[in-house]
Design a protein around this motif. Structure first.
Motif, mmCIF file in Angstrom:
data_model
loop_
_atom_site.group_PDB
_atom_site.id
_atom_site.type_symbol
_atom_site.label_atom_id
_atom_site.label_comp_id
_atom_site.label_asym_id
_atom_site.label_seq_id
_atom_site.Cartn_x
_atom_site.Cartn_y
_atom_site.Cartn_z
ATOM 1 N N TYR A 65 0.793 -1.206 -0.038
ATOM 2 C CA TYR A 65 0.107 -0.092 0.043
ATOM 3 C C TYR A 65 0.910 1.289 -0.028
ATOM 4 O O TYR A 65 0.634 2.031 -0.732
ATOM 5 N N GLY A 80 -3.235 5.633 6.914
ATOM 6 C CA GLY A 80 -3.681 4.341 6.458
ATOM 7 C C GLY A 80 -4.373 3.519 7.490
ATOM 8 O O GLY A 80 -4.805 4.420 8.471
ATOM 9 N N ALA A 81 -4.597 2.190 7.501
ATOM 10 C CA ALA A 81 -5.217 1.658 8.236
ATOM 11 C C ALA A 81 -4.849 1.867 9.629
ATOM 12 O O ALA A 81 -3.627 1.889 9.913
ATOM 13 N N LEU A 122 -24.457 20.120 3.763
ATOM 14 C CA LEU A 122 -24.107 18.905 3.189
ATOM 15 C C LEU A 122 -22.762 19.574 2.437
ATOM 16 O O LEU A 122 -21.652 19.081 2.257
ATOM 17 N N LEU A 156 -19.744 21.075 3.673
ATOM 18 C CA LEU A 156 -18.848 19.766 3.874
ATOM 19 C C LEU A 156 -17.819 19.773 3.151
ATOM 20 O O LEU A 156 -16.494 19.335 3.072
ATOM 21 N N VAL A 193 -17.401 9.761 0.374
ATOM 22 C CA VAL A 193 -17.780 11.312 0.271
ATOM 23 C C VAL A 193 -19.166 11.525 0.170
ATOM 24 O O VAL A 193 -19.517 12.771 0.428
ATOM 25 N N ARG A 194 -20.104 10.560 -0.073
ATOM 26 C CA ARG A 194 -21.485 10.890 0.121
ATOM 27 C C ARG A 194 -22.392 10.363 1.013
ATOM 28 O O ARG A 194 -23.486 10.258 1.192
ATOM 29 N N LEU A 218 -21.445 11.904 7.129
ATOM 30 C CA LEU A 218 -20.706 13.406 6.894
ATOM 31 C C LEU A 218 -21.795 14.680 7.443
ATOM 32 O O LEU A 218 -21.397 15.698 7.822
ATOM 33 N N ASN A 219 -23.046 14.115 7.121
ATOM 34 C CA ASN A 219 -24.082 14.989 7.598
ATOM 35 C C ASN A 219 -23.789 15.149 9.214
ATOM 36 O O ASN A 219 -24.052 16.269 9.838
ATOM 37 N N ALA A 223 -21.065 17.186 10.070
ATOM 38 C CA ALA A 223 -21.496 18.479 9.928
ATOM 39 C C ALA A 223 -22.239 19.172 11.204
ATOM 40 O O ALA A 223 -22.145 20.214 11.633
ATOM 41 N N VAL A 274 -11.925 8.189 11.731
ATOM 42 C CA VAL A 274 -10.719 6.963 11.830
ATOM 43 C C VAL A 274 -10.265 6.954 10.350
ATOM 44 O O VAL A 274 -11.014 6.905 9.410
ATOM 45 N N PRO A 275 -8.892 7.266 10.240
ATOM 46 C CA PRO A 275 -8.569 7.040 8.895
ATOM 47 C C PRO A 275 -8.332 5.806 8.247
ATOM 48 O O PRO A 275 -8.391 4.804 8.863
ATOM 49 N N GLY A 276 -7.914 5.802 6.947
ATOM 50 C CA GLY A 276 -7.813 4.269 6.248
ATOM 51 C C GLY A 276 -7.014 4.690 5.175
ATOM 52 O O GLY A 276 -6.525 5.613 4.995
ATOM 53 N N VAL A 307 -5.599 5.716 1.556
ATOM 54 C CA VAL A 307 -6.248 6.724 0.763
ATOM 55 C C VAL A 307 -6.894 5.966 -0.595
ATOM 56 O O VAL A 307 -7.659 6.847 -1.500
ATOM 57 N N HIS A 310 -11.287 11.084 5.980
ATOM 58 C CA HIS A 310 -10.050 12.130 5.654
ATOM 59 C C HIS A 310 -10.560 13.465 5.464
ATOM 60 O O HIS A 310 -9.918 14.317 5.830
ATOM 61 N N ARG A 311 -11.690 13.552 4.784
ATOM 62 C CA ARG A 311 -12.026 15.120 4.243
ATOM 63 C C ARG A 311 -12.563 15.622 5.964
ATOM 64 O O ARG A 311 -12.158 16.967 6.091
ATOM 65 N N ARG A 364 -9.317 16.766 7.440
ATOM 66 C CA ARG A 364 -8.519 17.614 6.520
ATOM 67 C C ARG A 364 -9.428 19.115 6.905
ATOM 68 O O ARG A 364 -8.914 19.987 7.138
ATOM 69 N N PHE A 392 -12.678 19.747 8.063
ATOM 70 C CA PHE A 392 -13.346 19.952 9.304
ATOM 71 C C PHE A 392 -12.492 19.991 10.904
ATOM 72 O O PHE A 392 -13.205 19.906 11.899
ATOM 73 N N LEU A 417 -7.804 12.870 14.399
ATOM 74 C CA LEU A 417 -7.691 11.541 13.767
ATOM 75 C C LEU A 417 -7.522 10.680 14.933
ATOM 76 O O LEU A 417 -7.004 10.722 15.951
#
Lengths: 395, 395
Positions: A159, A289-290, A374, A377, B266-267, B271-272, B275, B287-289, B291, B300-301, B304, B306, B310
């Motif tokens: 990765y 990453g994870a 939304l 965001l 992203v949809r 995320l609502n 917000a 929680v990241p994962g 990319v 990630h959004r 970054r 909001f 992390l």
């Protein structure tokens, strides 16, 4: 100290590693810097301060003659310890061996007054290197070049290597110089990927540029020297040590406009590069990453504890570099039919209240508010004092 | 509007959904709130403002009688639109159907003056719900309970479900109430994992609490109602709609001390929720994962754009909640022999200069500086005006 400080000795030492015919003062300064770089370990701030105070040639003259070298800001005891560190290494044989090896390798000596000297190194202050040894084109890290350090763990995962390759290829294709440390794992992938797209890349070595390290990357380092540049502050013949790796990391951080850590365990040396970038006040990024991957734990720490930017791709790095004035992400994917109606009812030039947007779109004001939340965001709309407007760039 | 506003009608409506014998003013207020919750869609700020101004009972009386309801802060046109939204739904049959269904389901009516009412909802202002319908113990989200919303994508990956399960289990075991939305994917895993460790969990539904949604989670929702609580502001019998999901998300955010997004495209609707949490000024985490994973792009959004924290594990969430006063990570793993010597030469109570640490450790000052930089990165040492000291907690 058995070194002769004469123009003849200086000319002999610089022959074959410099092209120019220096005036005597510059000649002696160049030779003295070369000697200092042989005599001290990288990043020796005491030596850096002494040279700053006395000048490289005069400081060396005094060191050799055993004359006082007292220097503002340096304790007498620190100076004494410095002298005892430096003197045993002040040996004409060592200097000659370094320059001979440089000639054989085709390495050139680069000095702070040279046009190709990277001005970014000045941020290191008294820890700046005395000289750089270069195989290849040092101008790739000249001040006008955008530069990004892509570094990370030797023990990279598939990765991490994938992400490093994508980042390096995309940034190098866009004219950014990729700086890294030629190590296995992330570093090697970054160089290789930049070379692969015909981009610019520069490797910083911890030992001499005549000693490709790791040996398994000898071919990659040679290719980097041919198409890009391989740089070190240590003289030719110097083997890398743990300390020299840590010191080398400060050069990577200093030469890069921004440093991106792609994968790093919590003990990865690339975190040391991150710490240097942070200390230099340079923008710092890390690829997440994870959370279950030990190879990303260091990256997460950079984001959490060092305020590093979370990097999801080359566009995020370009933003850190200031190369873009608007996000290049596509937001179309967040559109629903109602969202389209709301966005269509908004203007990029004029703010409107949610109620007015509701009137124009024929959607309930409450729903409009939800959709605006939304859209905010995802960066599609902006709040202004007098209402909401559409963001300019929804590329 | 065909609703009789009499104590007898109120008593009939509240019978079986309230245990107490309310005084007449409170009785009429409770009944009026119940009716308002049937008449308006969730989060109708115009109705909220009207009820705030006139009181629930008087506002309803005026609505039914067609008397003026002009209200500070509400435009005449917005009010007129509100009236035209509400009036068609003011129907005694609808109210009766809602309470009958509530009785059959065993749902109780919770009101703002009740001891179990979650004070956190006050942050929603005029968008706060008029009532809550509860199956189970509403006290699990009472003010003294630490609460965390764990939400995320329906289309979760095995990675996201694993992380959600670990987070929910660890936090629920520590006495934190896990709030979520009972959806497939992350939400369901969060509830299930909290139940599995015998912890507290609360599900917020977008429709009535008598209508478990999604139907595939009917058993999970029933189990949550038995051991925890299932809450909704919508009356029994109400089907969920897209708008009601968005409105429900504000309740999740408002009921949680902190909201953690585990996976989100992203949809993603989560995320609502993010917000809303941000709008409420509540700490927000993600929680990241990888990319390369679309299921982490929304997380990630959040980090970054909001300023979301992390989150790598339950300890990070506990820190957001203020439940820990020091990081619980182990730093021993970052020790090398030289690092051990440097740390041994430092004190937790007294700052020392790098030079003094070098003297005590017998390591070169420059190397000491490098090791201190590394140790700072991992939180083992702290810079003070007069030097460096060891961090207290290196658990």
């Amino acid at each position: 100290m058995r070194i002769e400080l004469t123009p003849a000795a200086a000319r002999a030492a610089l022959s074959g590693v410099r092209d120019d015919d220096l005036e005597e003062a510059d000649l002696m300064d160049a030779f003295a810097r070369l000697v200092w770089s042989v005599v001290v370990e990288p990043g020796d701030g005491v030596a850096g301060r002494v040279v700053e105070e006395w000048g490289a040639a005069e400081a060396l003259r005094r060191l050799i003659a055993g004359h006082p070298l007292q220097t503002n800001g340096i304790d007498a005891s620190d100076l004494a310890k410095g002298l005892s560190r430096w003197k045993p290494r002040g040996d004409a044989t060592a200097v000659r061996a370094a320059t001979e090896s440089a000639r054989r390798t085709g390495a050139r000596l680069v000095l702070p007054d040279d046009p190709g000297w990277p001005g970014r190194l000045a941020d290191l202050g008294v820890h700046a290197p005395f000289v750089l040894w270069a195989r290849g084109d040092v101008a790739l890290v000249a001040d006008e070049m955008p530069t990004v350090a892509i570094v990370g763990a030797r023990a990279a995962t598939a990765y991490g290597e994938h992400v490093a390759a994508e980042l390096a290829a995309e940034l190098a294709s866009a004219g950014v110089t990729i700086v890294s440390g030629a190590a296995y794992g992330i570093d090697g992938v970054a160089h290789r990927s930049a070379l692969h797209v015909g981009g610019r890349t520069v490797a910083l070595l911890a030992g001499g540029v005549d000693r490709p390290y790791p040996s398994g990357h000898a071919a990659l380092i040679d290719a980097t020297a041919r198409s890009g540049a391989v740089l070190a502050e240590t003289p030719c013949g110097t083997p890398p040590t743990k300390w020299r790796f840590l010191a080398r990391n400060r050069l990577i951080a200093a030469l890069a406009d921004t440093t991106v850590i792609v994968e790093a365990g919590v003990r990865s040396g690339s975190l040391n590069t991150a710490a240097h970038a942070a200390a230099l006040g340079r923008p710092l990024g890390a690829v997440p990453g994870a959370v279950t991957s030990a190879s990303s734990a260091g990256c997460h720490r950079v984001i959490r504890d060092f305020d590093g930017s979370l990097i999801t791709g080359a566009a995020d790095v370009r933003e850190l570099l200031g190369l873009t004035d608007a996000p290049t992400l596509s937001f179309d994917e967040t559109r629903t039919d109602e969202m389209t109606r709301v966005l269509d009812a908004m203007s990029t030039r004029q703010s409107r209240s949610p109620d007015e947007i509701a009137r124009r779109s024929g959607i309930e004001p409450q729903e409009v508010r939800g959709l605006i939340a939304l859209a905010e965001l995802s960066g599609q709309v902006l709040e202004r004092a007098d209402g909401w407007r559409r963001a300019l760039s929804t590329r």
